[in-house]
Design a protein around this motif. Structure first.
Motif, PDB file in Angstrom:
ATOM      1  N   ILE A  96       0.688  -1.241   0.094  1.00 22.15           N
ATOM      2  CA  ILE A  96       0.011  -0.140  -0.141  1.00 22.15           C
ATOM      3  C   ILE A  96       0.914   1.259   0.073  1.00 22.15           C
ATOM      4  O   ILE A  96       2.129   1.140   0.478  1.00 22.15           O
ATOM      5  N   THR A 115      -4.512   6.629   0.729  1.00 22.99           N
ATOM      6  CA  THR A 115      -3.578   5.624   0.508  1.00 22.99           C
ATOM      7  C   THR A 115      -4.254   4.487  -0.478  1.00 22.99           C
ATOM      8  O   THR A 115      -5.314   4.308  -0.327  1.00 22.99           O
ATOM      9  N   PRO A 117      -4.029   0.635  -2.790  1.00 15.95           N
ATOM     10  CA  PRO A 117      -3.324  -0.637  -2.778  1.00 15.95           C
ATOM     11  C   PRO A 117      -2.444  -0.709  -4.261  1.00 15.95           C
ATOM     12  O   PRO A 117      -3.038  -0.172  -5.130  1.00 15.95           O
ATOM     13  N   LEU A 129      -7.726   0.010   4.855  1.00 20.58           N
ATOM     14  CA  LEU A 129      -8.055   1.289   4.176  1.00 20.58           C
ATOM     15  C   LEU A 129      -9.301   1.691   3.898  1.00 20.58           C
ATOM     16  O   LEU A 129      -9.586   2.899   4.367  1.00 20.58           O
ATOM     17  N   ALA A 235      -2.408   3.343   7.119  1.00 24.00           N
ATOM     18  CA  ALA A 235      -3.096   3.925   6.182  1.00 24.00           C
ATOM     19  C   ALA A 235      -3.266   5.432   6.349  1.00 24.00           C
ATOM     20  O   ALA A 235      -3.472   5.986   7.566  1.00 24.00           O
TER      21      ALA A 235
END
Length: 280
Positions: A96, A115, A117, A129, A235
């Motif tokens: 991430i 954030t 992936p 997330l 995150a």
């Protein structure tokens, strides 16, 4: 210290700087994929910011004798915030990456982060997330005239901890305007009904930073990058919000025309760099 209240002219300028920051962030998110380096993202961000006649508020930002050396903050996996881009940091499937864009235009700051992936991530990371995004939305919903800063903080903390994650304690959200960091501080933890009173005309950078593991963090030897102490993923989502009598207004939403223009610009950037090779 008094919390700055923005007048009509300042709000117009804040809307412009925030829309630019949001547009650049939107396009950088589209570039995230396995095989790209964080330096590639840095260079794209730098050029997009400059194309709007704006400047990075991160580049050269000074704390004591330390000057931040990049135009963007790009943090991977266990890096919470302020990661320094590097040609050696290649994004891999399952990573991430947090993209933090802070720009200045006409004397005012736009600040936002997200954030993203990289490829397919583990289910628990995907949950991290999602919960962090939801916590941001819940925090923003409390940025109402007559509420207090603690109402924002509590909403974020309660949601995060109800899902078994932890909020970072060492960094907080903040006011934003002529300066990147203004009053008030906005922790992601706290008690409702506490803290400064929310009034119309405040511009607040609300930014949950949430860890999959424990809340403790530490600073790396570069003097900037903050990581989780236990090495767990982190995150970070952020919007700049204007408080009004009608409720909170999110300023860091890209305008449709700017997205279209940025798509054209990013296409040109790709044709001039190895990013285009990664997409072939």
């Amino acid at each position: 210290m008094a919390i700055p209240i923005k007048n009509k002219e300042a709000i117009v300028r804040m809307r412009e700087s925030c829309a630019i920051a949001a547009g650049v962030l939107h396009q950088l998110k589209q570039l995230v994929q396995p095989g790209i380096s964080t330096q590639d993202l840095e260079e794209a961000g730098r050029d997009l910011i400059a194309s709007h006649g704006a400047r990075s508020a991160c580049y050269g930002y000074t704390i004591g004798s330390r000057r931040y050396p990049a135009y963007t903050c790009i943090s991977v996996n266990e890096e919470v915030v302020h990661g320094i881009p590097s040609i050696r940091r290649i994004l891999r499937d399952g990573d991430i990456v947090s993209l933090d864009l802070v720009i200045e235009r006409n004397g005012y700051i736009g600040d936002n982060a997200a954030t993203v992936p990289v490829g397919r991530v583990l289910p628990e990371v995907d949950d991290l997330l999602r919960v962090t995004r939801e916590a941001l939305d819940l925090g923003i919903a409390q940025a109402v005239t007559g509420h207090r800063i603690g109402d924002i903080s509590h909403a974020i903390q309660a949601h995060v901890e109800s899902h078994g994650f932890s909020v970072v304690r060492d960094m907080v959200g903040h006011g934003v305007g002529r300066s990147m960091h203004e009053e008030p501080q906005i922790p992601n933890f706290g008690k409702p009904g506490k803290g400064d009173l929310i009034k119309p005309g405040m511009t607040l950078a609300i930014e949950p930073m949430v860890n999959l593991g424990g809340y403790k963090t530490k600073m790396l030897s570069d003097g900037w990058t903050v990581v989780t102490t236990d090495g767990s993923p982190s995150a970070h989502f952020e919007h700049t919000v204007l408080t009004t009598e009608r409720g909170p207004e999110i300023l860091t939403i890209p305008r449709a025309a700017e997205i279209s223009n940025l798509k054209f610009q990013i296409s040109n950037l790709e044709s001039q760099s190895k990013i285009s090779n990664l997409k072939s």
